[in-house]
Design a protein around this motif. Structure first.
Motif, PDB file in Angstrom:
ATOM      1  N   LYS A 102       2.229   1.932  -3.518  1.00  0.00           N
ATOM      2  CA  LYS A 102       1.173   2.470  -4.401  1.00  0.00           C
ATOM      3  C   LYS A 102       0.999   3.964  -4.180  1.00  0.00           C
ATOM      4  O   LYS A 102       0.856   4.741  -5.122  1.00  0.00           O
ATOM      5  CB  LYS A 102      -0.139   1.732  -4.145  1.00  0.00           C
ATOM      6  N   GLN A 126       0.836  -1.211   0.000  1.00  0.00           N
ATOM      7  CA  GLN A 126       0.000   0.000   0.000  1.00  0.00           C
ATOM      8  C   GLN A 126       0.866   1.255   0.000  1.00  0.00           C
ATOM      9  O   GLN A 126       0.557   2.246  -0.661  1.00  0.00           O
ATOM     10  CB  GLN A 126      -0.912  -0.021   1.235  1.00  0.00           C
ATOM     11  N   ALA A 175       3.911   5.852  -5.715  1.00  0.00           N
ATOM     12  CA  ALA A 175       3.806   5.884  -7.177  1.00  0.00           C
ATOM     13  C   ALA A 175       2.800   6.927  -7.643  1.00  0.00           C
ATOM     14  O   ALA A 175       3.020   7.645  -8.628  1.00  0.00           O
ATOM     15  CB  ALA A 175       3.425   4.507  -7.698  1.00  0.00           C
ATOM     16  N   GLU A 176       1.663   7.022  -6.940  1.00  0.00           N
ATOM     17  CA  GLU A 176       0.656   8.024  -7.297  1.00  0.00           C
ATOM     18  C   GLU A 176       1.204   9.433  -7.105  1.00  0.00           C
ATOM     19  O   GLU A 176       0.971  10.335  -7.922  1.00  0.00           O
ATOM     20  CB  GLU A 176      -0.597   7.814  -6.450  1.00  0.00           C
TER      21      GLU A 176
END
Length: 416
Positions: free
Chosen positions: A48, A45, A51-52
């Motif tokens: 992620k 998590q 990366a966003e």
């Protein structure tokens, strides 16, 4: 930007670690395999979210503007300048700087800058803007505000002349005005420093429109409102000439002559440049009727202290120089109308009976003039300033008062 990403990632790890603490606290209730799976889910998590965040930062950087606006400036009126710039692809707004200080922030592609000081110089740059920030600054554009404001439009009157297809045009004198131009329709018909003009040679009974603008060292002001007038009717015939009774011993009898002066149609706007040969600035024709005449004297008037800008003034008969003066302040006599009169005396220009001569005023600019911009002066042949003597000794002078206003031209002097 990298520091921001690192700090934000650290906060995410710390937050998720704190959130995961209760999971590890249940060591007695969960097996070691379950704790490893839960930790792997937390780490996944976290990656992620990082990366966003990186993708959002990339999108912002990609939206930055690479181009810069092209800027143009123009003086609209005294103390005002219009600044315009080209549209830049991807820009949502623009920031304008005057002398490195922000004066405008908005979406328009132009800005009217007011309250500028006469004679001052200003520098302008523009930067385009969007969500990615500001572009690089445009190349600098500079303007210099004129040291003197152009005059306001004069008030103009026009009416029919006395006779002979003429219109008398008169106008007020705006504050700061030095010289004027009169237009009949779109045609320039007069340029000078007087406040009236008799327009002649018109079709009898026809209506004409006129407009006038005033000028000074700051440039030309706006045109006046147009006015119209109908030209005058045909003049009645002159009285017959008295018959001459000659002696039977003489083949011819001398008689009193008639002097006629006509301004030549050379346009205003001649420019005398420092270090170059002179230029003709005004020409007029001397005609003699009924008798031969001799031109004995011509007076010429200038505006604006001509000795500061001119080194020589000549009077020519056709292409021949008949008088030349190296001028200084003592060469001129100041008149009641703040003009400066230069007199050519002792002339002997022969004009035959029924013939004519063209006389021309020619000026030479001073060497090494230090002028920031061209200087406008007016040259004129005032009323009764041309003196002639006919065959029987009668003295004649001209131009008459009704004509004198048209015997004026504007010219310029400038550095080379």
């Amino acid at each position: 930007m990298k520091r921001v990403v690192f700090g934000f990632t650290f906060l995410l790890i710390l937050t998720l670690a704190i959130g995961a603490a209760p999971v590890f606290a249940q060591g007695q209730e969960a097996s070691e395999q379950e704790r490893i799976q839960e930790l792997q889910a937390v780490v996944l998590q976290l990656f992620k979210l990082v990366a966003e965040l990186q993708q959002q930062i990339f999108n912002i950087q990609a939206a930055r503007i690479s181009g810069v606006p092209a800027v143009a400036t123009s003086i609209l009126s005294c103390g005002q300048a219009e600044v315009t710039w080209e549209k830049v692809s991807g820009a949502t707004g623009y920031v304008l700087y005057r002398n490195d200080s922000e004066v405008y922030d908005g979406k328009d592609l132009k800005f009217l800058d007011t309250g500028l000081m006469p004679g001052a110089m200003y520098a302008y740059t523009v930067r385009a803007r969007n969500a990615g920030g500001l572009s690089a600054a445009s190349p600098v554009q500079t303007i210099t505000v004129p040291s003197e404001c152009p005059p306001s439009p004069p008030i103009v009157w026009a009416q029919a002349g006395v006779c002979g297809g003429t219109v008398q045009v008169s106008w007020s004198r705006p504050v700061g005005a030095v010289f004027y131009e009169v237009y009949r329709g779109s045609k320039l018909v007069f340029s000078g420093s007087t406040f009236s003009f008799l327009d002649g040679g018109l079709s009898v009974g026809k209506t004409y429109t006129y407009k006038v603008r005033a000028g000074n060292a700051g440039g030309w002001g706006a045109f006046s409102k147009e006015v119209s007038a109908t030209s005058s009717v045909v003049c009645p015939p002159l009285a017959p000439e008295a018959p001459e009774v000659g002696s039977p011993l003489l083949q011819d009898t001398a008689s009193e002559g008639i002097l006629k002066l006509t301004i030549q149609g050379s346009p205003s706007g001649a420019t005398a440049k420092s270090g170059e040969a002179g230029v003709n600035v005004l020409s007029f024709r001397v005609s003699s009727v009924l008798s031969s005449m001799v031109v004995e004297r011509v007076d010429v008037e200038f505006t604006d202290r001509p000795w500061l800008f001119l080194s020589d003034v000549e009077l020519r008969d056709g292409s021949k120089t008949i008088a030349r003066m190296q001028v200084s302040e003592n060469s001129f006599a100041r008149t009641d109308t703040d003009r400066y009169r230069l007199s050519f005396t002792g002339l002997s220009v022969q004009v035959s009976k029924g013939g004519s001569k063209t006389l021309t005023v020619r000026v030479v600019a001073k060497e090494d003039l230090l002028l920031a911009e061209p200087r406008a002066l007016t040259v004129a042949i005032p009323e009764n300033s041309v003196r002639t003597r006919d065959q029987i000794g009668v003295v004649h002078t001209g131009p008459v008062a009704e004509q004198a206003n048209s015997f004026a031209k504007t010219f310029f002097v400038k550095k080379k």
